[in-house]
Design an enzyme around this catalytic site. Structure first.
Site, PDB file in Angstrom:
ATOM      1  N   PHE A   1       0.860  -1.198   0.000  1.00  0.00           N
ATOM      2  CA  PHE A   1       0.000   0.000   0.000  1.00  0.00           C
ATOM      3  C   PHE A   1       0.888   1.238   0.000  1.00  0.00           C
ATOM      4  O   PHE A   1       1.784   1.347   0.827  1.00  0.00           O
ATOM      5  CB  PHE A   1      -0.927   0.017   1.214  1.00  0.00           C
ATOM      6  CG  PHE A   1      -1.920   1.136   1.153  1.00  0.00           C
ATOM      7  CD1 PHE A   1      -3.048   1.038   0.344  1.00  0.00           C
ATOM      8  CD2 PHE A   1      -1.720   2.321   1.860  1.00  0.00           C
ATOM      9  CE1 PHE A   1      -3.961   2.083   0.250  1.00  0.00           C
ATOM     10  CE2 PHE A   1      -2.635   3.374   1.770  1.00  0.00           C
ATOM     11  CZ  PHE A   1      -3.757   3.240   0.963  1.00  0.00           C
TER      12      PHE A   1
ATOM     13  N   ASP B   1       9.095   2.567   1.217  1.00  0.00           N
ATOM     14  CA  ASP B   1       7.960   3.317   1.735  1.00  0.00           C
ATOM     15  C   ASP B   1       7.910   3.066   3.243  1.00  0.00           C
ATOM     16  O   ASP B   1       7.488   2.010   3.694  1.00  0.00           O
ATOM     17  CB  ASP B   1       6.683   2.837   1.043  1.00  0.00           C
ATOM     18  CG  ASP B   1       5.443   3.527   1.587  1.00  0.00           C
ATOM     19  OD1 ASP B   1       5.523   4.119   2.689  1.00  0.00           O
ATOM     20  OD2 ASP B   1       4.395   3.443   0.935  1.00  0.00           O
TER      21      ASP B   1
ATOM     22  N   LYS C   1       2.852  10.044   8.166  1.00  0.00           N
ATOM     23  CA  LYS C   1       2.174   9.569   9.383  1.00  0.00           C
ATOM     24  C   LYS C   1       2.839  10.078  10.660  1.00  0.00           C
ATOM     25  O   LYS C   1       2.679  11.229  11.018  1.00  0.00           O
ATOM     26  CB  LYS C   1       2.098   8.035   9.363  1.00  0.00           C
ATOM     27  CG  LYS C   1       1.059   7.490   8.373  1.00  0.00           C
ATOM     28  CD  LYS C   1       0.821   6.008   8.591  1.00  0.00           C
ATOM     29  CE  LYS C   1      -0.119   5.375   7.588  1.00  0.00           C
ATOM     30  NZ  LYS C   1      -1.526   5.533   7.860  1.00  0.00           N
TER      31      LYS C   1
HETATM   32  C1  LIG Z   1       2.929   2.228   3.748  1.00  0.00           C
HETATM   33  C2  LIG Z   1       2.009   3.363   3.435  1.00  0.00           C
HETATM   34  N1  LIG Z   1       2.313   4.189   2.416  1.00  0.00           N
HETATM   35  C3  LIG Z   1       1.540   5.236   2.101  1.00  0.00           C
HETATM   36  C4  LIG Z   1       0.381   5.500   2.794  1.00  0.00           C
HETATM   37  C5  LIG Z   1      -0.466   6.674   2.412  1.00  0.00           C
HETATM   38  O1  LIG Z   1      -0.310   7.702   3.312  1.00  0.00           O
HETATM   39  P1  LIG Z   1      -1.364   8.918   3.341  1.00  0.00           P
HETATM   40  O2  LIG Z   1      -2.676   8.324   3.720  1.00  0.00           O
HETATM   41  O3  LIG Z   1      -0.804   9.877   4.327  1.00  0.00           O
HETATM   42  O4  LIG Z   1      -1.401   9.468   1.955  1.00  0.00           O
HETATM   43  C6  LIG Z   1       0.022   4.659   3.856  1.00  0.00           C
HETATM   44  C7  LIG Z   1      -1.235   4.901   4.601  1.00  0.00           C
HETATM   45  O5  LIG Z   1      -1.785   4.040   5.240  1.00  0.00           O
HETATM   46  C8  LIG Z   1       0.853   3.574   4.192  1.00  0.00           C
HETATM   47  O6  LIG Z   1       0.557   2.730   5.183  1.00  0.00           O
END
Ligand SMILES: Cc1ncc(COP(=O)(O)O)c(C=O)c1O
Length: 400
Positions: A136, A221, A250
């Site tokens: 994700f 990520d 986050k």
């Molecule tokens: C691993 C990862 N990358 C990216 C995101 C996306 O972040 P945002 O919701 O701040 O755009 C998330 C959100 O859950 C995530 O867990």
């Protein structure tokens, strides 16, 4: 005005289906709703509230900066942004920082940078991005396409191209797909939303080696794993492998929206003036709060404390499991913990989430069968004990 869930249903786009109760106040790892009911917060705003609610250092940074300067745009720089960038680069592999407002935006920048780097250095053929099933990376169209859950990216017309997926932990499949045309491999160093799935010991090293072999960038990520969550500032620091680009969001702002993309000096040079940007990226309020969060989290007290809390959490979950036999696996790292339900309760994670909320504990799910816990990194141990006692009452109702 009567502010309630019925009004939410009237005025909001229906893409979310939040809980019926509306929280109005938080302190540390406790939250209160409109009725005054109190909850232990194991959700942490989905791995965001790394210092709990209304941490005094964050409130101080926000109010001080709020009385000084709110916004400039990137036509001007500002002191908090420069200080935060310096701290992030001093603490990591990176030499350069690009600020964004969310995880998706940090990843969008990472993907665009990887493509531009490859175009500049090797030409247009080198454009393939490989990522992992169940991964994700956010909800912009590029990041959701790179994410490995087609249900999230389908139904919006033609997707950005040259994006392919293999199974996480399947190094052989990755090797088969990679070539000189691979521009980047993007991965979470521990899959969060996909079900709290750790990489096998040699997998990440293998991915790094393949990226080196084919001149591809390795993009981590760390939006969910980042900022102390796994017991180091970033998860890569415990894996013996450095990425070329890292995204973080986050917990970076502890609840104030901010994201960042970190990279090396050489790679950063490919985002020349005008190639990418954001009105709010590097906003002084966000950076001042993130700097305060950084100063608290990047200490051995907090990072070692994460490991102590992890053990307590996992032991207590194990005790619950011994009584009720509901989990087939309790896993994860630091305070990113997943408990996978066994066959008898397959697909029922949301029932546990709802029952736990009724008992006064907020938890998350990661897919249909995994209950996820991402509390504050400094949650008091008695809150872990109390929250899990409430969780156990929910389990007893569903499985007793
Ligand atoms: C691993 C990862 N990358 C990216 C995101 C996306 O972040 P945002 O919701 O701040 O755009 C998330 C959100 O859950 C995530 O867990």
């Amino acid at each position: 005005m009567n502010v309630n869930r019925a009004l939410f249903d009237d005025v909001m786009v229906p893409n979310y289906n939040p809980a019926k109760m509306i929280p109005v106040k938080g302190e540390g790892s406790r939250v209160w709703d409109q009725e005054g009911k109190e909850y232990v917060d194991f959700a942490g705003g989905i791995a965001v509230n790394c210092l709990g609610h209304c941490h005094p250092a964050m409130v101080k940074a926000l109010t001080e900066q709020g009385n000084k300067l709110w916004h400039l745009s990137n036509v001007f720089t500002n002191e908090p942004a420069i200080r935060l960038a310096k701290k992030l680069t001093d603490a990591t592999f990176a030499d350069r920082v690009y600020f964004a407002n969310s995880g998706a935006e940090a990843n969008e920048a990472a993907l665009k940078l990887a493509r531009r780097w490859a175009l500049d250095k090797f030409g247009p053929e080198k454009n393939q991005i490989i990522a992992f099933n169940k991964g994700f990376h956010g909800r912009t169209f590029f990041t959701v396409t790179v994410g490995g859950q087609p249900a999230y990216s389908e139904g919006f017309g033609p997707k950005p191209g040259a994006v392919e997926h293999v199974d996480y932990n399947d190094l052989a499949a990755l090797e088969k797909l990679m070539s000189e045309q691979t521009c980047a491999v993007m991965m979470e160093p521990l899959q969060g939303e996909g079900g709290v799935i750790s990489p096998d010991a040699d997998f990440v090293k293998g991915v790094r080696a393949l990226c080196d072999k084919y001149n591809a960038l390795l993009v981590f990520d760390e939006v969910q794993t980042g900022f102390g969550r796994t017991g180091s500032l970033y998860a890569y620091q415990q894996l013996g492998v450095s990425p070329d680009i890292l995204s973080t969001a986050k917990a970076l702002g502890g609840g104030f929206p901010i994201g960042a993309m970190l990279t090396t000096d050489e790679i950063a040079q490919h985002l020349k003036p005008g190639t990418h940007g954001s009105t709010y990226g590097g906003n002084p309020l966000a950076c001042a709060v993130a700097e305060a969060v950084f100063d608290v989290v990047n200490t051995s007290d907090v990072l070692e404390g994460v490991k102590v809390r992890e053990q307590l959490f996992k032991n207590k979950l194990q005790e619950i499991n011994e009584k009720y036999g509901i989990f087939k696996d309790i896993r994860g790292k630091g305070l990113l913990i997943g408990a996978e339900l066994n066959e008898k309760f397959d697909g029922k994670a949301r029932d546990f989430l709802n029952a736990a909320a009724d008992e006064g504990t907020m938890v998350l799910i990661a897919g249909p069968s995994v209950i996820r816990f991402t509390p504050s990194l400094i949650i008091p141990e008695q809150d872990i004990v109390e929250g899990l006692a409430r969780f156990e009452r929910a389990v007893a109702k569903l499985a007793g």
